[in-house]
Design an enzyme around this catalytic site. Structure first.
Site, short mmCIF file in Angstrom:
data_model
loop_
_atom_site.label_atom_id
_atom_site.label_comp_id
_atom_site.label_asym_id
_atom_site.label_seq_id
_atom_site.Cartn_x
_atom_site.Cartn_y
_atom_site.Cartn_z
N TYR A 70 0.86 -1.19 0.00
CA TYR A 70 0.00 0.00 0.00
C TYR A 70 0.89 1.23 0.00
O TYR A 70 1.82 1.33 0.81
CB TYR A 70 -0.90 0.03 1.23
CG TYR A 70 -2.34 -0.27 0.88
CD1 TYR A 70 -3.02 0.57 -0.02
CD2 TYR A 70 -3.01 -1.36 1.41
CE1 TYR A 70 -4.32 0.30 -0.37
CE2 TYR A 70 -4.33 -1.63 1.06
CZ TYR A 70 -4.98 -0.80 0.16
OH TYR A 70 -6.27 -1.06 -0.20
N GLU A 72 -0.59 4.67 -0.47
CA GLU A 72 -1.48 5.83 -0.65
C GLU A 72 -0.71 7.11 -0.39
O GLU A 72 0.07 7.21 0.56
CB GLU A 72 -2.67 5.74 0.32
CG GLU A 72 -3.73 4.79 -0.17
CD GLU A 72 -4.94 4.72 0.76
OE1 GLU A 72 -5.00 5.49 1.74
OE2 GLU A 72 -5.81 3.88 0.49
N ASP A 216 -7.35 14.18 -24.71
CA ASP A 216 -7.25 12.77 -24.31
C ASP A 216 -6.54 12.05 -25.45
O ASP A 216 -7.15 11.75 -26.49
CB ASP A 216 -8.65 12.19 -24.07
CG ASP A 216 -8.61 10.71 -23.70
OD1 ASP A 216 -7.56 10.07 -23.91
OD2 ASP A 216 -9.64 10.20 -23.23
N THR A 242 -4.06 6.73 -21.85
CA THR A 242 -3.78 5.39 -21.34
C THR A 242 -2.30 5.12 -21.64
O THR A 242 -1.67 5.87 -22.38
CB THR A 242 -4.63 4.32 -22.04
OG1 THR A 242 -4.46 4.47 -23.45
CG2 THR A 242 -6.09 4.44 -21.68
N LYS A 245 -1.81 1.45 -25.22
CA LYS A 245 -2.20 1.34 -26.64
C LYS A 245 -0.95 1.52 -27.50
O LYS A 245 -0.05 0.68 -27.44
CB LYS A 245 -3.31 2.36 -26.96
CG LYS A 245 -4.59 2.10 -26.13
CD LYS A 245 -5.72 3.00 -26.53
CE LYS A 245 -7.00 2.67 -25.79
NZ LYS A 245 -7.21 3.47 -24.57
N ARG A 251 -1.41 -1.82 -18.79
CA ARG A 251 -2.77 -1.26 -18.80
C ARG A 251 -2.89 -0.22 -17.69
O ARG A 251 -2.74 -0.56 -16.51
CB ARG A 251 -3.77 -2.40 -18.60
CG ARG A 251 -5.21 -2.08 -18.82
CD ARG A 251 -6.01 -3.36 -19.01
NE ARG A 251 -5.67 -3.97 -20.29
CZ ARG A 251 -6.17 -3.60 -21.47
NH1 ARG A 251 -7.06 -2.64 -21.54
NH2 ARG A 251 -5.79 -4.19 -22.59
N1 DSN Z 1 -11.93 0.98 -25.28
C1 DSN Z 1 -10.84 1.71 -25.84
C2 DSN Z 1 -10.77 1.55 -27.32
O1 DSN Z 1 -10.87 0.42 -27.77
O2 DSN Z 1 -10.58 2.51 -28.04
C3 DSN Z 1 -10.87 3.14 -25.47
O3 DSN Z 1 -10.76 3.23 -24.09
#
Ligand code: DSN
Length: 433
Positions: A70, A72, A216, A242, A245, A251
């Protein structure tokens, strides 16, 4: 399934195979399913634009003893003892994120992109404020204002849309919408938009109406980090993403900005505002992925992602498919299936392709006449195939495979034949580790 089989036949990392072996002894149910998923990933073509294959160090860090702690709070200000090494790991992750995106502040704790957006909304807006964004049906994201999501529940969402003719962002129309609704925040950055985003133009629009600009960049983060797509800095006030990707990390999520006041608010809205203990194993994996993305080889990878997308796009157009907006500048394309076959739906194509070992997602096209669970389109992306080492030559083959399956309407013989060709292609380009 034996670990030697996984290692030898699938080129699986020894540590992954050992994990399956270990699990098999005390939880054979989960071990068997994990092994089957390893086989699935190794033997199918992954064309979902938001997915990728991480490196072995990133994978290992995620499954490490750092999960036991933990922590925090933030480095130097924790609510738990024993955080000495976690402080240093989080500091490294923060510094590398700043270097990668050339900005002054990074919060590496968001558990996901949606969580990063919760913190960004809370930092920049009050409940009930007006937010101008692209709806999910036109390529936006559910956390940008979909009604059942937190964003659509607690904020007054006003939509802008793509130009109906070009299917591209219409900056004049967005500016006009902004003048009419006087938003507190404007969101740019999308899940299914294949063209370059003009962040400078968005900032002009935001400045004209006194709005905050939020970008974003979840989909294009790797391309931005590599310098093959323009950066939202210095234009956006706040940037979320994120890390899994095109950035090819674990993730998770990330919030970035330059302004110290915004940084202070974001820290408070991530913790304690919307999250508890950070996932330190994931933060370590983020730090490792950021180092990989800072390496010159990542720029070469990212340019190849774009080259491959353009090659795949051209091959599909040559076969009679239509690409929304006419093409792609990034890692993805939105394919309108109707010109190739009026009766072909995204849902049917997704199912038939999966049976043949090609993984895609159905996706609505702008003004799609079909409902979201059916659709007239597919969203295709090249980050994962590029991580396997495939190039433009293989994209021609992939387009041929896609087309044959979709035209055969699920014919069993053709499906079996393509499945074999997919397996051969995958064997020639084993998963990286
Ligand atoms: N679910 C994702 C996508 O496939 O684009 C976006 O968060």
């Amino acid at each position: 399934m034996s670990h030697t089989l996984l290692q030898q036949d699938l080129n699986m990392h020894a540590a992954d195979a050992a994990l399956v072996e270990l699990l098999a002894k005390n939880d054979s149910d989960v071990a068997e399913l994990m092994a089957q998923e390893a086989v699935r990933q190794a033997t199918t073509l992954e064309l979902i634009a938001s997915e990728n294959h991480v490196s072995a160090p990133v994978m290992r860090a995620m499954g490490s003893w750092l999960t036991n702690k933990y922590a925090e709070g933030y480095p130097g200000k924790r609510y738990y003892g024993g955080c000495e090494f976690h402080d240093q790991i989080e500091d490294i992750a923060r510094e590398r994120a700043k270097q990668l995106f050339n900005c002054g502040y990074a919060n590496v704790q968001p558990h996901s992109g949606a969580n990063a957006n919760v913190a960004a909304f809370m930092a920049m807006c009050a409940p009930g404020d007006t937010i101008l964004s692209l709806p999910i049906k036109s390529g936006g994201h559910l956390s940008h204002g979909l009604k059942p999501n937190f964003s659509g529940t607690f904020y007054n969402i006003v939509d802008y849309d793509l130009d109906p003719e070009s299917e591209c962002l219409d900056y004049e129309a967005i500016a006009e919408k902004a003048r009419q609704c006087q938003p507190k925040m404007i969101i740019c950055g999308y899940s299914a938009y294949s063209r370059v985003i003009d962040f400078a133009r968005f900032r002009e629009i935001a400045d004209e109406v006194g709005a905050v600009l939020m970008a974003d960049i979840a989909h294009i983060a790797g391309l931005v980090a590599a310098g093959v797509h323009p950066s939202p800095f210095p234009h956006a006030h706040i940037v979320t993403t994120t890390t899994h990707k095109t950035l090819r990390g674990p993730r998770g999520g990330l919030v970035l900005c330059d302004d110290q006041d915004i940084a202070t608010k974001v820290d408070r809205k991530v913790f304690p505002g919307s999250q508890g203990g950070p996932l330190m194993h994931i933060i370590a994996a983020k730090a490792i992925a950021f180092k990989e993305a800072l390496d010159p080889s990542f720029k070469i990878y990212s340019q190849q992602v774009i080259d491959n997308a353009q090659a795949l796009a051209a091959s599909l157009v040559a076969r009679g498919y239509r690409l929304c907006s006419g093409g792609t500048d990034n890692h993805l394309m939105l394919v309108d299936l109707q010109p190739r076959s009026a009766s072909l739906t995204g849902a049917d194509a997704e199912l038939w392709l999966e049976n043949a070992g090609i993984i895609v997602n159905k996706n609505g096209i702008p003004n799609d006449p079909r409902p979201p669970m059916v659709t007239s389109g597919l969203r295709l992306g090249t980050p994962a195939l590029t991580s396997r080492g495939m190039g433009t030559k293989e994209m021609e083959t992939v387009a041929d495979l896609l087309d044959r399956v979709m035209l055969a309407s699920g014919d069993a013989e053709l499906t079996e034949k393509v499945r074999g060709e997919v397996a051969t292609l995958c064997a020639a380009f084993p998963l990286p580790h």
